[in-house]
Design a protein around this motif. Sequence first.
Motif, PDB file in Angstrom:
ATOM      1  N   TRP B  25      -8.345 -43.580  19.853  1.00  0.00           N
ATOM      2  CA  TRP B  25      -8.386 -44.447  20.944  1.00  0.00           C
ATOM      3  C   TRP B  25      -8.700 -43.697  22.594  1.00  0.00           C
ATOM      4  O   TRP B  25      -8.581 -42.655  22.376  1.00  0.00           O
ATOM      5  N   PRO B  26      -9.251 -44.538  23.180  1.00  0.00           N
ATOM      6  CA  PRO B  26      -9.444 -45.897  23.136  1.00  0.00           C
ATOM      7  C   PRO B  26     -10.958 -46.143  22.102  1.00  0.00           C
ATOM      8  O   PRO B  26     -11.887 -45.446  22.354  1.00  0.00           O
ATOM      9  N   GLU B  27     -10.871 -47.008  21.198  1.00  0.00           N
ATOM     10  CA  GLU B  27     -11.702 -47.274  20.354  1.00  0.00           C
ATOM     11  C   GLU B  27     -12.822 -48.075  20.714  1.00  0.00           C
ATOM     12  O   GLU B  27     -13.957 -48.311  20.391  1.00  0.00           O
ATOM     13  N   SER B  30     -11.208 -49.532  27.680  1.00  0.00           N
ATOM     14  CA  SER B  30      -9.917 -50.028  27.897  1.00  0.00           C
ATOM     15  C   SER B  30      -9.658 -49.473  29.309  1.00  0.00           C
ATOM     16  O   SER B  30     -10.473 -48.669  29.906  1.00  0.00           O
ATOM     17  N   GLN B  31      -8.262 -50.214  29.683  1.00  0.00           N
ATOM     18  CA  GLN B  31      -7.866 -49.673  31.186  1.00  0.00           C
ATOM     19  C   GLN B  31      -6.695 -49.138  31.170  1.00  0.00           C
ATOM     20  O   GLN B  31      -5.855 -49.164  30.349  1.00  0.00           O
ATOM     21  N   LEU B  32      -6.510 -48.162  32.222  1.00  0.00           N
ATOM     22  CA  LEU B  32      -5.125 -47.626  32.632  1.00  0.00           C
ATOM     23  C   LEU B  32      -4.695 -48.001  33.716  1.00  0.00           C
ATOM     24  O   LEU B  32      -5.402 -47.669  34.587  1.00  0.00           O
ATOM     25  N   VAL B  33      -3.678 -48.900  33.911  1.00  0.00           N
ATOM     26  CA  VAL B  33      -3.199 -49.026  35.150  1.00  0.00           C
ATOM     27  C   VAL B  33      -2.271 -48.146  35.880  1.00  0.00           C
ATOM     28  O   VAL B  33      -1.372 -47.802  35.330  1.00  0.00           O
ATOM     29  N   VAL B  34      -2.935 -47.660  36.977  1.00  0.00           N
ATOM     30  CA  VAL B  34      -1.794 -46.532  37.602  1.00  0.00           C
ATOM     31  C   VAL B  34      -1.233 -47.372  38.855  1.00  0.00           C
ATOM     32  O   VAL B  34      -1.860 -48.200  39.645  1.00  0.00           O
ATOM     33  N   ILE B  35      -0.019 -47.232  38.843  1.00  0.00           N
ATOM     34  CA  ILE B  35       0.880 -48.029  39.928  1.00  0.00           C
ATOM     35  C   ILE B  35       0.993 -47.356  41.317  1.00  0.00           C
ATOM     36  O   ILE B  35       2.056 -47.350  41.931  1.00  0.00           O
ATOM     37  N   ALA B  36      -0.093 -46.624  41.545  1.00  0.00           N
ATOM     38  CA  ALA B  36      -0.257 -45.979  42.820  1.00  0.00           C
ATOM     39  C   ALA B  36      -1.536 -45.920  43.468  1.00  0.00           C
ATOM     40  O   ALA B  36      -2.683 -45.977  42.451  1.00  0.00           O
ATOM     41  N   GLY B  37      -2.013 -45.697  44.838  1.00  0.00           N
ATOM     42  CA  GLY B  37      -3.144 -45.671  45.171  1.00  0.00           C
ATOM     43  C   GLY B  37      -4.034 -44.565  44.584  1.00  0.00           C
ATOM     44  O   GLY B  37      -3.442 -43.390  44.369  1.00  0.00           O
ATOM     45  N   GLU B  54     -11.105 -39.981  27.602  1.00  0.00           N
ATOM     46  CA  GLU B  54     -12.282 -40.607  27.427  1.00  0.00           C
ATOM     47  C   GLU B  54     -13.294 -39.744  26.910  1.00  0.00           C
ATOM     48  O   GLU B  54     -14.215 -40.223  25.960  1.00  0.00           O
ATOM     49  N   LYS B  55     -13.273 -38.381  27.319  1.00  0.00           N
ATOM     50  CA  LYS B  55     -14.225 -37.294  26.442  1.00  0.00           C
ATOM     51  C   LYS B  55     -14.026 -37.296  25.289  1.00  0.00           C
ATOM     52  O   LYS B  55     -15.022 -37.465  24.411  1.00  0.00           O
ATOM     53  N   ASN B  56     -12.819 -37.270  24.719  1.00  0.00           N
ATOM     54  CA  ASN B  56     -12.509 -37.054  23.335  1.00  0.00           C
ATOM     55  C   ASN B  56     -12.958 -38.355  22.299  1.00  0.00           C
ATOM     56  O   ASN B  56     -13.333 -38.296  21.231  1.00  0.00           O
ATOM     57  N   ALA B  57     -12.608 -39.657  22.998  1.00  0.00           N
ATOM     58  CA  ALA B  57     -13.105 -40.749  22.206  1.00  0.00           C
ATOM     59  C   ALA B  57     -14.212 -41.451  22.507  1.00  0.00           C
ATOM     60  O   ALA B  57     -14.912 -42.120  21.637  1.00  0.00           O
ATOM     61  N   GLY B  58     -14.996 -40.991  23.282  1.00  0.00           N
ATOM     62  CA  GLY B  58     -16.342 -41.417  23.690  1.00  0.00           C
ATOM     63  C   GLY B  58     -16.426 -42.872  24.172  1.00  0.00           C
ATOM     64  O   GLY B  58     -17.331 -43.455  24.118  1.00  0.00           O
ATOM     65  N   GLN B  59     -15.057 -43.425  24.728  1.00  0.00           N
ATOM     66  CA  GLN B  59     -15.418 -44.799  25.269  1.00  0.00           C
ATOM     67  C   GLN B  59     -14.750 -44.716  26.624  1.00  0.00           C
ATOM     68  O   GLN B  59     -13.679 -43.700  27.030  1.00  0.00           O
ATOM     69  N   LYS B 272      -1.463 -37.183  22.816  1.00  0.00           N
ATOM     70  CA  LYS B 272      -1.156 -35.755  22.621  1.00  0.00           C
ATOM     71  C   LYS B 272      -2.264 -34.624  22.640  1.00  0.00           C
ATOM     72  O   LYS B 272      -2.193 -33.744  23.265  1.00  0.00           O
ATOM     73  N   VAL B 273      -3.240 -35.148  21.882  1.00  0.00           N
ATOM     74  CA  VAL B 273      -4.428 -34.236  22.148  1.00  0.00           C
ATOM     75  C   VAL B 273      -4.838 -33.981  23.410  1.00  0.00           C
ATOM     76  O   VAL B 273      -5.342 -32.662  23.725  1.00  0.00           O
ATOM     77  N   ALA B 274      -4.930 -34.946  24.244  1.00  0.00           N
ATOM     78  CA  ALA B 274      -5.444 -34.790  25.816  1.00  0.00           C
ATOM     79  C   ALA B 274      -4.458 -33.983  26.316  1.00  0.00           C
ATOM     80  O   ALA B 274      -4.864 -33.219  27.185  1.00  0.00           O
ATOM     81  N   PHE B 275      -3.193 -34.244  26.210  1.00  0.00           N
ATOM     82  CA  PHE B 275      -2.076 -33.471  26.970  1.00  0.00           C
ATOM     83  C   PHE B 275      -2.146 -32.139  26.380  1.00  0.00           C
ATOM     84  O   PHE B 275      -1.947 -31.004  27.358  1.00  0.00           O
TER      85      PHE B 275
END
Lengths: 161, 319, 502
Positions: B25-27, B30-37, B54-59, B272-275
């Motif tokens: 994922w993301p396959e 995709s979008q990640l909505v951040v609720i701050a500026g 992004e780096k791990n999934a290549g998308q 988790k991998v990214a974390f």
Amino acid sequence: MKLNDAVLGAVFCALGLWIVLYSAGLPKPRHLSYGPGLFPTLMGAGLIVCGGIQTIAGLLRWRSAPIVERPAWLGHRRLILNLAVIPAACLFYYVAADRLGFLFTGLTILVVMLVVGGVAPLRAAIVGLVMIVVVTMIFASILHVPLPWGVLAPISGRFIW
Amino acid sequence: MFITRSLAFGLALSAPVAAMAEVAWPEKPSQLVVIAGAGGGSDYVLRLLAAELEKNAGQPLTIVNQAQGGGVVGMTTYVNSAPDGSTVGQMSPFAQYRMMGQADFTSDSFTPIALVNMDPAAVTVAEGSELTSIGMIADRLKAEPASLRISCGGGCSASWDIPFVSLMLDEGVDVTKLNLIPATGSAAGLQELASGGVDIVLSSLPETDALRDAGMVKNVAVFSAERLERYPDVPTVAAEMGKDVSGGTWRGIAGPAGMEPELVARIEAAVKVAFDSETFQSGMKDRGFGAVWMDAATLAGFMKDHELQTERVIDALNP
Amino acid sequence: MVISTVLSNLLDPFLIFVVFAAALYGLVIGAIPGLTALMASALLVPFIIFMDPIPAVAAIVTASAMAIFAGDIPSALLRMPGTPASAAYTEDAYGLVMRGKAASSLGAGVMASAVGGLFSALVLSLAAPSLASVALSFSSVEYFWLGLMGLSCATLVTSDSLVKGLLSLFFGLALATVGMDPTSGIPRFTFGSVDLLGGFGLIPVLIGFFAISELMRNACIPTETRQKLPPVGPILRVSLRGLWSHRVGVTKGSLIGTVVGILPGAGSDIAAWISYAVARRGSKRGRRMDDDGALERITVASAANNASLGGAYIPATVFGIPGDAISAIVISVMFIKGINPGPTLFMNQPATIYTIFAIFFLANIAMVPLGILMVRAFGAVLRLPPVYITPLILLFCIVGAFSVENTIIAVAMAAIFGVLGWFLAANGIPLAPAILGLILGPLIEQTFMTTMLKAQGDYSVFFDRQIGSWLAYVTIAVWVVVLGSRVIGALRERRAARPGAS
């Protein structure tokens, strides 16, 4: 689209009155006898006073100006179309962009506006296509503005660099 | 012996491969909505995470900043999107929105995925203030609840003041009389503190770094179970007051309600991998953000607790 | 020691390349109507996250300085201000261009912007830590008075009818109250709509009021009868001469801009408006309604506009307290790159922070040649037939409104405010005061409400604090003078007109 000063003033007065009435219904926070309604009430009052002065000034000169001045462009179909296409294009974008995507919505807007402006349809299509591709590349691909991709969403990965 | 060793060897070899394969994922874009500026703490934490994903999934995983309405607009965007994993968003304190009539989110409106960050609230006073401990503040408020001007370091009934009010409730302070003052953000609240406009600011610890280094403010307590590694001199509320009240802000990832468990597990594994990545961990440490992991199930329970705590405080403040 | 490190830092070819690229980027984005300085800064964030610390901060500092200046270009050539700050002097700048004085109008803008920026860079390098502590003595009381003083500017930018100017101001202030009340969190005028909960963003309204409404105004004039854009002509000589002749104005603007910029929460918009008002009322030259008067006002306001940027970096770098949305982005980029703002930054990493200041300095020098180049290029593009220009500008307006808010409703709002702005302008209602109201409304309301909460409803607190009480008396005096002179002027005119009428 010039209204008589008295009519314009009355419109602002009515807006101010509505704001004041709406604000009266807002709840008050703890510890204070006024709250979120205070500021809008003051602004509404300001609109009522200034709108009132404007109305009176307009009534004093009532005879010198018509209620609605007929603008010159109303006589030309071309100009009406020129004018109407601008807000219409934005509203079309609002309605269609999520489904069609920025590229196709923008293309439609550009081509329609060019044709309305008097450009030959084929030329308009070519110019519009070049413009939209360049704008999409700059903003979506390079600058990563999250513009909607719409129908292109499944393959959009290739266009985001 | 030999078997276990070769097994361990085999595991060690296959571990990175397995990790790579799990990152499914993301396959698709995709979008990640951040609720701050753009440029705030939330933006930083989630951009750091998104860059790894992004780096791990290549998308591409595009960050969409929607800070309007104190975060309600952004949450509404992803709660109303299709539960197919192409739009997820920032999970942060949400229960206050419903109680203040701003939105109708409950924990059932979301599909929790993972939590990656938690920053406890801290109590900060001006240098030279006579209030030098949380105990003194509590005693003062017990005697005269309205005598201190307390900046919420943001909107009130939110991340920073809820643990504080919760503690004062436990201490038996008449919280309805507390003088809680909203600010446009921690920086604005700290500016008020430095100019003598308020007596106490509630915020996270890293936000007070610059003014504390300048010798203008002092941290008196932090709402966590243990002292923070980065701030060993700041005592905890638990130790000072003998009450285990913790809280603050937290950031995680959630999606709209109704996501498939299999999809949630896939996103959770990718997060988790990214974390665990070196970049994320060191990036969080550099700025003093607490990297805390919670999986989907734990986050779900945590969100329920958050709702209960918020409800208790807001009900006590507005009887 | 520090100086030599700073110099060797500056000679890094990659850094020079980044600064140059960021300068061009800022100029182009700022010059395109609909695209703003805020957008230029926000869009840079994802890129510079992956750069080294100094180039990253250098890029955003340079791009924002350039974009704020470049906002003057569409303001002068198209009557579409590129930033909320340029809205103050759009009429003056556009009027000069249409009278064939494009070179002096834009030249004054570029020169004054550069000098204002350099002045504030100098103040920033010499006195940042000590000035920052002054900024920290401002509490909500002081900001309240400052905001009220700023509102008085609205009466100054409207030359014809005071009542219409005030109507526009109240309308803008009322618009600012839509959405979630920042103090209590209670939704106002939202009717349960999430789209309205976020309120009316400044940028979509600005785009609607100025860019889209101007497109509409032009659309109903037949192409043949539209006024052609006069040629720009050589800029450098004219503007150098103009700069010397307006040296008092440049100094005034630079000073006001730096001081207002230092106060967090004020920012470049308010700096430009206050200095414009000072220029308009405070000097004989600025009061004149001829070309020279207009140039004086443009000079003062442009200088202030860019000077405030340097001023804003003072509390930003010393205490991490942002003055406006742009410096908030700069601060977070500094944090991301490990250059944590704070007084220790000046002790622990002096070479880094002074390199950044030096880049701000260089960016303002580079602004002169690059800015003139940009004016030329933009002027050439505008000579294309308007049939092609109009749809492209509209597309930029859509992208610009969307990219700042990231919501599609922002595009619809820009369209609605476009129609509204076009209608109001046709009825002689000036739009600039409404923008001022939208900028200052939240500041005034929040500072008033938080002050009242702190004091538990005791009004005397507005006059109790030392700086606060001074600001209070000055503000009240300004309002009395401003309103008094307008009313007396109007009465005198009426008396003068009466014998003729009867």
